[in-house]
Design a protein around this motif. Sequence first.
Motif, PDB file in Angstrom:
ATOM      1  N   ASP A 213       0.738  -1.233   0.187  1.00  0.00           N
ATOM      2  CA  ASP A 213      -0.166  -0.031  -0.103  1.00  0.00           C
ATOM      3  C   ASP A 213       0.915   1.333   0.073  1.00  0.00           C
ATOM      4  O   ASP A 213       0.590   2.188  -0.686  1.00  0.00           O
ATOM      5  N   TRP A 214       1.956   1.367   0.806  1.00  0.00           N
ATOM      6  CA  TRP A 214       2.884   2.394   1.044  1.00  0.00           C
ATOM      7  C   TRP A 214       3.483   2.636  -0.614  1.00  0.00           C
ATOM      8  O   TRP A 214       3.687   3.581  -1.030  1.00  0.00           O
TER       9      TRP A 214
ATOM     10  N   THR B 194       2.406   1.884  -3.304  1.00  0.00           N
ATOM     11  CA  THR B 194       1.522   2.482  -4.430  1.00  0.00           C
ATOM     12  C   THR B 194       1.304   3.988  -3.921  1.00  0.00           C
ATOM     13  O   THR B 194       1.225   4.787  -5.015  1.00  0.00           O
ATOM     14  N   GLU B 195       0.790   4.288  -2.609  1.00  0.00           N
ATOM     15  CA  GLU B 195       0.534   5.482  -2.349  1.00  0.00           C
ATOM     16  C   GLU B 195       1.674   6.441  -2.301  1.00  0.00           C
ATOM     17  O   GLU B 195       1.378   7.641  -3.007  1.00  0.00           O
ATOM     18  N   GLN B 196       2.809   6.170  -1.973  1.00  0.00           N
ATOM     19  CA  GLN B 196       4.068   7.253  -1.918  1.00  0.00           C
ATOM     20  C   GLN B 196       4.910   7.217  -3.258  1.00  0.00           C
ATOM     21  O   GLN B 196       5.184   8.112  -3.722  1.00  0.00           O
TER      22      GLN B 196
ATOM     23  N   LEU C  13       4.497   4.989  -6.075  1.00  0.00           N
ATOM     24  CA  LEU C  13       3.724   4.997  -7.592  1.00  0.00           C
ATOM     25  C   LEU C  13       3.051   6.395  -7.905  1.00  0.00           C
ATOM     26  O   LEU C  13       2.928   6.835  -8.996  1.00  0.00           O
ATOM     27  N   ASN C  14       2.348   6.520  -6.812  1.00  0.00           N
ATOM     28  CA  ASN C  14       1.295   7.997  -7.117  1.00  0.00           C
ATOM     29  C   ASN C  14       2.045   9.176  -7.142  1.00  0.00           C
ATOM     30  O   ASN C  14       1.699   9.993  -7.788  1.00  0.00           O
ATOM     31  N   ASN C  15       3.446   9.242  -6.699  1.00  0.00           N
ATOM     32  CA  ASN C  15       4.314  10.216  -6.885  1.00  0.00           C
ATOM     33  C   ASN C  15       5.346  10.143  -8.244  1.00  0.00           C
ATOM     34  O   ASN C  15       6.172  11.017  -8.182  1.00  0.00           O
ATOM     35  N   GLY C  16       5.209   9.157  -8.831  1.00  0.00           N
ATOM     36  CA  GLY C  16       5.862   8.923 -10.123  1.00  0.00           C
ATOM     37  C   GLY C  16       7.346   8.573  -9.812  1.00  0.00           C
ATOM     38  O   GLY C  16       8.061   8.556 -10.626  1.00  0.00           O
TER      39      GLY C  16
ATOM     40  N   GLN D  19       3.882   1.692 -12.943  1.00  0.00           N
ATOM     41  CA  GLN D  19       3.040   0.304 -12.539  1.00  0.00           C
ATOM     42  C   GLN D  19       3.969  -1.040 -12.906  1.00  0.00           C
ATOM     43  O   GLN D  19       3.549  -2.030 -11.994  1.00  0.00           O
TER      44      GLN D  19
END
Length: 213
Positions: free
Chosen positions: A171-172, A174-176, A178-181, A185
């Motif tokens: 989850d971390w 993904t959230e930190q 992946l979502n911040n580039g 993926q």
Amino acid sequence: MDKQLEGEAWRALRIQAELVDGTEKLRRLGAAVTVFGGARWAADSTTYQQAQALAQRLGREGIAVITGGGPGVMEAANKGCAATPATSVGLNIQLPHEQQPNRYQDLELTFRYFFVRKYLFVKQAVGFVIFPGGFGTLDELFEALTLVQTGKVEPFPIVLVGRQFWQGLLDWLTEQLLNNGCIAQSDLALLELVDSAEEAALVILRHINMHCS
């Protein structure tokens, strides 16, 4: 020669000797699976028992299992593999507080240098299976991910066993990351999360049947 320079020269020779000796002894194994996980898991824990079951399952298929040679998950995996015809390998490390090698190693090697040992964990590997553990386990996990991500090794499965333990980390990521580039993926997809030894074995065996036969 300056004593410090002389010491560095001898260190380089020791490193070379460890690399040559370890490479020579492991090359006869063929395809192998490297199993990581914490040293503190007791024999009555689910994690220990899952690691033992995984290694026994792989060993019955003729696949050697490599661990760090110590207690906990390492002992469990060596024990499972040692009960089969496949080779149970321990790559032990010299530590200030001496690591006690477990007694289930058919092939027992001991290293002074962590990075030589890390290289040999990967050299014969057609898959990594990673059980719950501490800093060392996380270090080995991200080392494997980086090597595969950057194309420094042929792609192989990196399997995390224990959804409850690992889900927070995923989850971390993904959230930190992946979502911040920071990663793609496809990088996150290098990890496969399972809940049992049998699921982990099936991932590894599928990869071997598709890419190593």
